[in-house]
Design a protein around this motif. Sequence first.
Motif, short mmCIF file in Angstrom:
data_model
loop_
_atom_site.label_atom_id
_atom_site.label_comp_id
_atom_site.label_asym_id
_atom_site.label_seq_id
_atom_site.Cartn_x
_atom_site.Cartn_y
_atom_site.Cartn_z
N ASN A 138 42.70 5.38 -4.29
CA ASN A 138 41.64 4.79 -3.46
C ASN A 138 41.04 3.56 -4.12
OD1 ASN A 138 41.96 6.66 -1.42
ND2 ASN A 138 40.43 8.07 -2.25
N VAL A 139 40.99 3.56 -5.46
CA VAL A 139 40.55 2.37 -6.19
C VAL A 139 41.51 1.22 -5.91
CG1 VAL A 139 40.18 1.38 -8.47
CG2 VAL A 139 39.41 3.71 -7.98
N GLU A 140 42.81 1.52 -5.95
CA GLU A 140 43.82 0.50 -5.66
C GLU A 140 43.65 -0.04 -4.24
OE1 GLU A 140 48.27 0.74 -6.86
OE2 GLU A 140 48.16 1.52 -4.80
N LEU A 141 43.41 0.84 -3.29
CA LEU A 141 43.22 0.40 -1.90
C LEU A 141 41.99 -0.50 -1.78
CD1 LEU A 141 44.02 0.52 1.06
CD2 LEU A 141 42.69 2.63 1.28
N ILE A 161 56.67 3.32 -15.27
CA ILE A 161 56.29 3.74 -16.62
C ILE A 161 54.81 4.06 -16.68
CG2 ILE A 161 56.20 3.03 -19.04
CD1 ILE A 161 58.61 1.22 -18.47
N SER A 162 54.00 3.29 -15.97
CA SER A 162 52.56 3.57 -15.93
C SER A 162 52.29 4.93 -15.31
CB SER A 162 51.85 2.47 -15.12
OG SER A 162 50.49 2.77 -14.95
N ALA A 166 50.25 5.89 -11.09
CA ALA A 166 50.41 4.54 -11.63
C ALA A 166 49.07 3.84 -11.74
CB ALA A 166 51.36 3.74 -10.74
N ASP A 167 49.01 2.86 -12.63
CA ASP A 167 47.78 2.10 -12.86
C ASP A 167 47.32 1.45 -11.55
OD1 ASP A 167 45.97 -0.08 -13.63
OD2 ASP A 167 46.57 0.39 -15.67
N PRO A 168 46.06 1.65 -11.14
CA PRO A 168 45.60 1.13 -9.85
C PRO A 168 45.31 -0.37 -9.83
CG PRO A 168 43.79 2.23 -10.97
CD PRO A 168 45.02 2.46 -11.83
N VAL A 169 45.43 -1.04 -10.97
CA VAL A 169 45.10 -2.46 -11.04
C VAL A 169 46.34 -3.35 -10.90
CG1 VAL A 169 44.07 -4.25 -12.52
CG2 VAL A 169 43.06 -1.98 -12.45
N ILE A 170 47.51 -2.82 -11.23
CA ILE A 170 48.72 -3.64 -11.28
C ILE A 170 49.05 -4.23 -9.92
CG2 ILE A 170 51.21 -3.59 -11.66
CD1 ILE A 170 50.76 -1.61 -13.91
N VAL A 181 43.91 -13.19 -14.53
CA VAL A 181 44.61 -12.17 -13.74
C VAL A 181 45.98 -11.88 -14.36
CG1 VAL A 181 45.52 -11.56 -11.47
CG2 VAL A 181 43.38 -12.84 -11.65
N TYR A 182 46.69 -12.93 -14.78
CA TYR A 182 47.96 -12.73 -15.48
C TYR A 182 47.74 -11.92 -16.76
CZ TYR A 182 50.88 -15.94 -12.69
OH TYR A 182 51.60 -16.53 -11.70
N LEU A 183 46.70 -12.28 -17.49
CA LEU A 183 46.39 -11.57 -18.73
C LEU A 183 46.09 -10.10 -18.46
CD1 LEU A 183 45.91 -11.79 -21.80
CD2 LEU A 183 43.52 -12.34 -21.30
N LEU A 184 45.41 -9.84 -17.36
CA LEU A 184 45.12 -8.46 -16.99
C LEU A 184 46.40 -7.69 -16.71
CD1 LEU A 184 42.90 -6.40 -16.31
CD2 LEU A 184 42.96 -7.24 -13.96
N LEU A 185 47.36 -8.33 -16.05
CA LEU A 185 48.65 -7.69 -15.81
C LEU A 185 49.35 -7.33 -17.11
CD1 LEU A 185 50.52 -9.52 -12.88
CD2 LEU A 185 50.04 -7.08 -13.10
N VAL A 186 49.37 -8.28 -18.04
CA VAL A 186 50.00 -8.02 -19.33
C VAL A 186 49.28 -6.90 -20.07
CG1 VAL A 186 50.55 -9.04 -21.58
CG2 VAL A 186 50.85 -10.40 -19.51
#
Length: 500
Positions: free
Chosen positions: A28-31, A460-461, A85-89, A384-389
């Motif tokens: 739900n966080v991802e949504l 993997i997450s 899986a990580d909700p931020v990716i 945002v790219y840094l957050l992905l990494v």
Amino acid sequence: MTATAIPSPSPMDPGGGAGAPQPGTRRNVELGLLLFVAAILVIYAGVVEGNAIGEITPDFWVQTAILAIIFGVAHMAIRFLAPYADPVILPAVALINGLGVAFLRRLDLANTKAPQRADLSVFGGDGFRQLGWTAAAVVGAIVLMAIVRDHRSLSRYAYTLGLAGIVLVLIPAVLPARFSSINGAKLWIKFPGFSIQPGEFAKICLLVFFAYYLVRKREVLSMASKRILGVDFPRGRDLGPVVLVWLLSLMVLVFEKDLGTSLMYFGMFVVTLYIATVRVSWLIIGLAFFLGGAFLAYFLGKTVGGPFLNFSERATTWLDPFADADNKGYQLVQSLLGLGTGGLTGAGPGAGQPLKVPEVRTDFIFSGMGEEIGLFGLTALLVVYLLLVERGLRAAINVRDSFGKLFAGGLAFTLGLQVFVIVGGISQLIPLTGQTTPFLSAGGSSLVANWLLIGLLLRISDASRRPAGGAPSIGLGGVSTGGGGGAPVQIQELPTEVVR
């Protein structure tokens, strides 16, 4: 290898402990984040039309709505295929990808005469084409997650994938220039009407092999020979793998005429090696090898010419682009002028002149956007790219198996390195490269390959956040570690050290 017995968890206690609280899936966080991304994209599209056309057309929201449907499908697939899986990716990738589609639509408007812009259909041009590639890429990532239900199963095919990666890297180098060269770099395979960049897919294949190989050779490669200035250096006979990958990267540099691709392949191997051994000496050796090879190629290009000439010319242009601003330095000069014109806050979405920057659709899209969103906007995009990494590295730290740690760390670093290579090139930090900005630039090969990379990171997450014993999986030795009832099972795993 060691074998560890893991008892089957009770159906009433899938986490293995009585009354132990289970982590939420956070879907739900991802949504919620995806809805926030959709709001940003629709505002951006409206501002672009307001500045580029002078009015906001009734269908300005259509492409954003299609993107919302695509990412909504991805969200629903993750709920079923990778619920932990990580909700931020996904939202982070959706934001970058969506801005790329919106900016390509902005370029379509710029290519249209001002009186006709209001009538330009949203179902055409580079923006809509990128929308189609986004749909294909997301479907590819979903299919990959459905097939690869446990990331460790990829280790079974490590040598096959490694060979496939090498073949994909070398194909453009051996093809005639008319079938593989664009803007001097031989990175493509050109077909009538379209082209593909096989190196984008090769990086994933090679990362599987690197992770598998380094899990097996970790103990040997960790041995020290001499301690110099507080740094333990490896034994000379252990340098073989590094030398081989270094030679492969030099072949890419010389025959494919691209520094960025060469740096990416060699860099992802050296960093994966560092993650496996936790020895700073490998980073020092890798950096020395690469800088030495690049300087050697530059020197030979100046003195001998031949296959080294192209790199030498690019390095000369990089050192002083304004010396030949109307010819060889034109691309870089226009890129720097575009970034400088943008200043801190930019001219505003849709209010700049991005067409003055060559190849603004692909290699220089960061410069074109920089003129309109300024330094502040570009910094936010890089964050945002840094957050992905960071999320990829977090998955590497938390996943329980050695192969997953190395593979996730390599995937995350490769994404970050690709961004560094392209942004460094357009800002004169390093010589120009033929790389495209992940998820942002026009092009199907890069978009599909990077979404496949995201699919693997999500897988993997999911494994790293899933409660122990929560689902069946496959060990490195191919033995099930299942989470259902029945007799205790055995997994085959190597001793590992948490990624530092």
